[in-house]
Design a protein around this motif. Structure first.
Motif, mmCIF file in Angstrom:
data_model
loop_
_atom_site.group_PDB
_atom_site.id
_atom_site.type_symbol
_atom_site.label_atom_id
_atom_site.label_comp_id
_atom_site.label_asym_id
_atom_site.label_seq_id
_atom_site.Cartn_x
_atom_site.Cartn_y
_atom_site.Cartn_z
ATOM 1 N N LEU A 442 0.839 -1.189 0.000
ATOM 2 C CA LEU A 442 0.000 0.000 0.000
ATOM 3 C C LEU A 442 0.878 1.244 0.000
ATOM 4 C CD1 LEU A 442 -2.810 1.346 0.197
ATOM 5 C CD2 LEU A 442 -2.553 1.254 2.695
ATOM 6 N N PHE A 443 0.761 2.042 -1.053
ATOM 7 C CA PHE A 443 1.461 3.318 -1.141
ATOM 8 C C PHE A 443 0.469 4.442 -0.868
ATOM 9 C CE2 PHE A 443 3.389 0.223 -3.989
ATOM 10 C CZ PHE A 443 4.720 0.244 -3.590
ATOM 11 N N ASN A 444 0.957 5.643 -0.788
ATOM 12 C CA ASN A 444 0.075 6.767 -0.478
ATOM 13 C C ASN A 444 -0.957 7.028 -1.570
ATOM 14 O OD1 ASN A 444 2.408 7.666 -2.040
ATOM 15 N ND2 ASN A 444 1.541 9.708 -1.860
ATOM 16 N N ASN A 445 -0.708 6.522 -2.793
ATOM 17 C CA ASN A 445 -1.655 6.749 -3.883
ATOM 18 C C ASN A 445 -1.928 5.507 -4.721
ATOM 19 O OD1 ASN A 445 0.824 6.512 -5.090
ATOM 20 N ND2 ASN A 445 0.855 8.591 -5.942
ATOM 21 N N LEU A 446 -1.524 4.338 -4.232
ATOM 22 C CA LEU A 446 -1.651 3.117 -5.030
ATOM 23 C C LEU A 446 -1.655 1.888 -4.130
ATOM 24 C CD1 LEU A 446 -1.543 1.783 -7.936
ATOM 25 C CD2 LEU A 446 0.944 1.718 -7.614
ATOM 26 N N LEU A 447 -2.449 0.887 -4.521
ATOM 27 C CA LEU A 447 -2.448 -0.418 -3.855
ATOM 28 C C LEU A 447 -2.080 -1.487 -4.881
ATOM 29 C CD1 LEU A 447 -3.116 -2.429 -1.499
ATOM 30 C CD2 LEU A 447 -5.451 -2.497 -2.444
ATOM 31 N N ILE A 462 -1.198 -9.201 -9.121
ATOM 32 C CA ILE A 462 -2.429 -9.748 -9.680
ATOM 33 C C ILE A 462 -3.523 -8.694 -9.823
ATOM 34 C CG2 ILE A 462 -1.954 -12.074 -8.855
ATOM 35 C CD1 ILE A 462 -3.821 -11.562 -6.513
ATOM 36 N N ASP A 463 -3.384 -7.571 -9.117
ATOM 37 C CA ASP A 463 -4.379 -6.510 -9.238
ATOM 38 C C ASP A 463 -3.795 -5.228 -8.654
ATOM 39 O OD1 ASP A 463 -6.712 -5.301 -9.979
ATOM 40 O OD2 ASP A 463 -8.032 -6.632 -8.821
ATOM 41 N N SER A 464 -4.359 -4.099 -9.041
ATOM 42 C CA SER A 464 -3.918 -2.806 -8.524
ATOM 43 C C SER A 464 -5.073 -1.826 -8.589
ATOM 44 C CB SER A 464 -2.724 -2.270 -9.322
ATOM 45 O OG SER A 464 -3.093 -2.008 -10.663
ATOM 46 N N CYS A 465 -4.957 -0.774 -7.806
ATOM 47 C CA CYS A 465 -6.024 0.231 -7.740
ATOM 48 C C CYS A 465 -5.459 1.487 -7.100
ATOM 49 C CB CYS A 465 -7.200 -0.297 -6.921
ATOM 50 S SG CYS A 465 -8.604 0.845 -6.782
ATOM 51 N N THR A 466 -5.940 2.635 -7.535
ATOM 52 C CA THR A 466 -5.539 3.868 -6.870
ATOM 53 C C THR A 466 -6.149 3.889 -5.468
ATOM 54 O OG1 THR A 466 -7.428 5.066 -7.767
ATOM 55 C CG2 THR A 466 -5.378 5.137 -9.048
ATOM 56 N N ARG A 467 -5.460 4.510 -4.543
ATOM 57 C CA ARG A 467 -5.905 4.485 -3.149
ATOM 58 C C ARG A 467 -7.233 5.208 -2.961
ATOM 59 N NH1 ARG A 467 -3.169 7.452 1.882
ATOM 60 N NH2 ARG A 467 -3.928 6.170 3.616
ATOM 61 N N ALA A 468 -7.483 6.230 -3.761
ATOM 62 C CA ALA A 468 -8.725 6.985 -3.631
ATOM 63 C C ALA A 468 -9.945 6.155 -3.985
ATOM 64 C CB ALA A 468 -8.670 8.227 -4.516
ATOM 65 N N MET A 469 -9.751 5.051 -4.708
ATOM 66 C CA MET A 469 -10.873 4.211 -5.145
ATOM 67 C C MET A 469 -11.035 2.971 -4.268
ATOM 68 S SD MET A 469 -11.999 5.989 -7.615
ATOM 69 C CE MET A 469 -13.140 4.928 -8.505
ATOM 70 N N LEU A 470 -10.481 2.999 -3.047
ATOM 71 C CA LEU A 470 -10.581 1.865 -2.121
ATOM 72 C C LEU A 470 -11.659 2.131 -1.076
ATOM 73 C CD1 LEU A 470 -6.783 1.164 -1.444
ATOM 74 C CD2 LEU A 470 -8.286 -0.030 -3.051
ATOM 75 N N ARG A 471 -12.350 1.065 -0.695
ATOM 76 C CA ARG A 471 -13.319 1.127 0.394
ATOM 77 C C ARG A 471 -13.170 -0.137 1.225
ATOM 78 N NH1 ARG A 471 -13.173 5.296 -1.665
ATOM 79 N NH2 ARG A 471 -14.878 6.668 -2.365
ATOM 80 N N THR A 472 -13.409 -0.028 2.522
ATOM 81 C CA THR A 472 -13.338 -1.198 3.402
ATOM 82 C C THR A 472 -14.638 -1.342 4.170
ATOM 83 O OG1 THR A 472 -12.324 0.112 5.180
ATOM 84 C CG2 THR A 472 -10.829 -1.059 3.684
ATOM 85 N N GLU A 473 -14.922 -2.566 4.557
ATOM 86 C CA GLU A 473 -16.129 -2.867 5.333
ATOM 87 C C GLU A 473 -15.773 -3.894 6.396
ATOM 88 O OE1 GLU A 473 -20.620 -4.769 4.750
ATOM 89 O OE2 GLU A 473 -19.204 -4.703 3.070
ATOM 90 N N ASP A 474 -16.027 -3.545 7.631
ATOM 91 C CA ASP A 474 -15.738 -4.457 8.733
ATOM 92 C C ASP A 474 -16.794 -5.557 8.787
ATOM 93 O OD1 ASP A 474 -14.575 -5.602 10.900
ATOM 94 O OD2 ASP A 474 -15.042 -3.973 12.305
ATOM 95 N N LEU A 475 -16.375 -6.784 9.070
ATOM 96 C CA LEU A 475 -17.282 -7.927 9.188
ATOM 97 C C LEU A 475 -17.203 -8.478 10.596
ATOM 98 C CD1 LEU A 475 -16.537 -9.804 5.829
ATOM 99 C CD2 LEU A 475 -18.402 -8.213 6.322
ATOM 100 N N GLU A 476 -18.345 -8.809 11.142
ATOM 101 C CA GLU A 476 -18.369 -9.373 12.484
ATOM 102 C C GLU A 476 -17.733 -10.760 12.486
ATOM 103 O OE1 GLU A 476 -22.256 -9.444 14.075
ATOM 104 O OE2 GLU A 476 -22.568 -7.264 13.936
ATOM 105 N N ASN A 493 -10.466 -1.206 -10.613
ATOM 106 C CA ASN A 493 -9.130 -1.790 -10.564
ATOM 107 C C ASN A 493 -8.373 -1.511 -11.854
ATOM 108 O OD1 ASN A 493 -10.322 -3.504 -12.375
ATOM 109 N ND2 ASN A 493 -9.730 -5.392 -11.325
ATOM 110 N N GLN A 494 -7.257 -2.227 -12.041
ATOM 111 C CA GLN A 494 -6.424 -1.984 -13.217
ATOM 112 C C GLN A 494 -7.135 -2.308 -14.528
ATOM 113 O OE1 GLN A 494 -3.086 -4.521 -12.447
ATOM 114 N NE2 GLN A 494 -4.158 -6.412 -13.011
ATOM 115 N N GLU A 495 -8.181 -3.123 -14.445
ATOM 116 C CA GLU A 495 -8.972 -3.462 -15.639
ATOM 117 C C GLU A 495 -10.215 -2.591 -15.748
ATOM 118 O OE1 GLU A 495 -9.761 -7.597 -15.258
ATOM 119 O OE2 GLU A 495 -7.667 -8.196 -15.530
ATOM 120 N N GLU A 496 -10.248 -1.538 -14.932
ATOM 121 C CA GLU A 496 -11.333 -0.561 -14.943
ATOM 122 C C GLU A 496 -12.690 -1.186 -14.637
ATOM 123 O OE1 GLU A 496 -11.225 1.558 -18.613
ATOM 124 O OE2 GLU A 496 -9.276 2.476 -18.206
ATOM 125 N N ARG A 497 -12.691 -2.102 -13.688
ATOM 126 C CA ARG A 497 -13.949 -2.708 -13.243
ATOM 127 C C ARG A 497 -13.917 -2.859 -11.727
ATOM 128 N NH1 ARG A 497 -13.553 -8.158 -12.116
ATOM 129 N NH2 ARG A 497 -11.577 -9.173 -12.709
#
Length: 642
Positions: A442-447, A462-476, A493-497
């Protein structure tokens, strides 16, 4: 978080002139200190060619700058030679008689400094912790600067002075013989005595710092047995521009010494700090940035040079260094510049608003803050670039390659997590291959999501994404297999999906740390200092900690932090009050501040510093430009008029 001339000069030698008829201030050891201890201490020698030349240039007393901000002290102005005028220095002290008498005195402050800077630093930080512990037991109704008779309860400022007085290695301004003989202690308000102590600590700590620098120079740098084992380049790697740093400290100490020689009632020190920060403290930046190479080369030389290793072991065992390591001397400049900022910050906290001292303290603090910032940014830039180069060599892209090395990119967090493979069904739940290991960068602008190769030294992306396009969800948690699980969503992601990953961390704290790093705008459990809440959880560091991961925070003893997150398995995320830096650290190294009164006081002081930093930004920028373009000298005479 201190006077240069105090070490080398007339105080180190007996004067041929007849003794003057006035008391001489001597910093005496605390009670219980062994008188024989001085036998092991070498006398302070102030015989450097640079220092002697500077002393010869010292103008007569009539040409010196004079100022006063204290009531009952007459003032006049005169510029220093080759310098802009400083704030006035008090020429007269109030006496017990009807009129003021001029007091000419010689202080043996530096000559009698018994402690090295490392010892001062450790002692003062422990005192800050003890002060906070005792303040938490104070009665809320006790006003500042008072002692409740018969109760043993003291207000924070008085308590701080008592703790410093009880420390065998630290000295108080009010304990100087010339101060006690002057009658000042019966005439000054308690708040002014506290301010004098804050300024005096800056002076004596600088003297202690210079004493440690002198050992680094004379005991290590000038030792032929050690230097003859090194090449010229290795000497430069280890000691860098330490001689320039020493000269800067000498100049600084001489001006502080001159201020106290003029009057034991210290008018100000922050104007001197500001001047030297603008004119001379750039040498700190160069030295600190070089520390990246310094540490690596020191380890390399230790491992590969037996003669150096043996010579160093002998020097470190010498009584003169008092059991301290060579590296503790090498890191002195960065420790000093950060501590100096905190000492000025302490003066600013005690300065009355709209007083003559306040603008000087603000300017000095801003300038030191800028120097510390440049030091940190320089070190980070060098280490981050090296880290990116190292990471790029290990990456293999199976499709679209992503450029890693960039001046605007740095690593925030890396590590292995488990990715759930397949749907949640009874069959897959029983399978040993429910989770597959993946390695995240995880970089400041890229995963980057990668898998480790069979050889273990390469990572296939195997995959990449800009950090601004990341979201997380906690699971019980749903049993042991689904404990510490969270969803990571890549909106594009890198394939624009869009794609989603269900990831399992190694622990609860690891899960929370990943979620906070992946989505920095995620709301924390507690509010940040910048939210200006009236109260929020706080902790104080009782043992220093060096960060092991990019998302961790290195904390020093006595640091106060706002608490942002905590886990049940021993980790906290905090925001340091004095500089706003945040990160994770182990809970066992801090104590929670339980008193609401103490927490509120800490926040008020932090807000005042923040406001001071926001105000006067234009002046700070102009000062920095002056140091780089034409070395423009700041005009101190205008300080008190602003």
């Amino acid at each position: 978080m201190s006077v240069t001339a105090l070490f080398r000069g007339k105080w180190g030698h007996k004067s041929p002139e007849p003794p003057e008829k006035h008391p001489t201030a001597v910093v005496k050891p605390s009670q219980g200190e062994d008188d024989d201890e001085d036998v092991t201490r070498e006398p302070i020698r102030r015989n450097s060619r640079f220092y002697r030349s500077m002393r010869k240039k010292r103008p007569s007393s009539s040409d010196q700058p004079e100022s006063s901000t204290s009531p009952g002290v007459s003032t006049s102005y005169a510029p220093l030679p080759n310098k802009s005028p400083l704030l006035p220095v008090a020429r007269r002290l109030p006496s017990n008689g009807d009129s003021s008498q001029t007091i000419c005195h010689s202080l043996n402050i530096v000559k009698n400094i018994a402690f090295l800077y490392q010892e001062y630093r450790d002692t003062s930080k422990q005192q800050e912790i003890e002060q906070r512990r005792q303040r938490e037991n104070l009665s809320p109704g006790v006003p500042p600067g008072t002692v409740v008779e018969g109760s043993g309860v003291m207000s924070p400022p008085v308590l701080q002075l008592q703790l410093r007085n009880n420390a065998r290695s630290l000295s108080l301004w009010q304990n100087l013989e010339v101060v006690q003989a002057s009658g000042l202690l019966t005439q000054l308000p308690q708040s002014e005595v506290i301010m004098q102590e804050a300024m005096f600590e800056l002076v004596t700590s600088e003297a202690s710092y210079y004493k440690s620098l002198e050992i680094l120079e004379t005991h290590f740098l000038r030792n032929p047995d050690l230097i003859n084992t090194l090449s010229q380049s290795d000497v430069h790697f280890l000691f860098s521009n330490i001689e320039e740093v020493m000269k800067a400290s000498e100049r600084f100490l001489m001006d502080l010494e001159h201020r106290i020689e003029k009057s034991i009632l210290i008018s100000d020190v922050c104007d001197i700090v500001y001047y030297h920060a603008v004119e001379h403290f750039d040498v700190f930046i160069k030295y600190v940035i070089n520390q990246v190479y310094q540490e690596k080369n020191y380890r390399r030389i230790l491992e590969g040079n037996q003669a150096f290793r043996e010579a160093m072991a002998s020097l470190e065992n010498h009584p003169r260094v008092r059991g301290l390591s060579f590296t503790s001397f090498l890191i002195l400049p960065f420790q000093r510049i950060t501590r100096l900022k905190l000492l000025v910050q302490n003066i600013l906290k005690k300065a009355e608003e709209n007083s003559e001292r306040e603008p000087n303290a603000i300017k000095a603090h801003q300038q030191l803050e800028q120097i510390v910032k440049e030091c940190n940014e320089g070190v980070r830039k060098m280490s981050r670039t090296e880290e990116l180069i190292s990471i790029e060599k290990t990456l293999e892209f199976k499709s679209k390659s992503v450029p890693i090395i960039s001046h605007s990119r740095w690593l925030l967090k890396k590590g292995e997590v488990q990715q759930m493979a397949g749907p949640k069904s009874t069959r897959t739940m029983r399978s040993r291959k429910l989770y597959q290991p993946v390695y995240l960068f995880l970089f400041n602008n890229l995963l980057l999501i990668t898998k480790r190769s069979s050889s273990g030294d390469k990572f296939q992306v195997i995959d990449s994404c800009t950090r601004a396009m990341l979201r997380t969800e906690d699971l019980e948690d749903q049993g042991q297999l689904l404990a510490n699980v969270f969803n990571l969503k890549l909106l594009e992601n890198q394939e624009e999906r869009p794609v989603s990953y269900m990831l399992k961390a190694s622990s609860m704290s690891d899960k929370l740390r990943w979620m906070c790093a992946l989505t920095p705008n995620r709301r924390t459990r507690f509010m940040s200092t910048s939210a200006h809440q009236q109260d929020s959880p706080q902790v104080q560091c009782i043992h220093s900690y060096s960060s092991q991961e990019p998302d961790e925070l290195s904390i020093e003893t006595a640091d106060v932090l706002n608490l942002l997150e905590r886990t049940d398995d021993g980790w906290m995320m905090g925001e340091r009050l004095h500089d706003g830096e945040r990160g994770w650290f182990p809970f066992r190294l801090v104590e929670e501040i339980l008193s609401k009164v103490v927490r509120a006081q800490n926040l008020r002081e932090a807000f005042r510093i923040q406001q001071a930093q926001k105000g006067g930004g234009v002046l700070l920028t102009e000062a920095r430009i002056g140091t780089r373009v034409g070395r423009r000298t700041p005009n101190f005479s205008n300080f008190s008029n602003q």
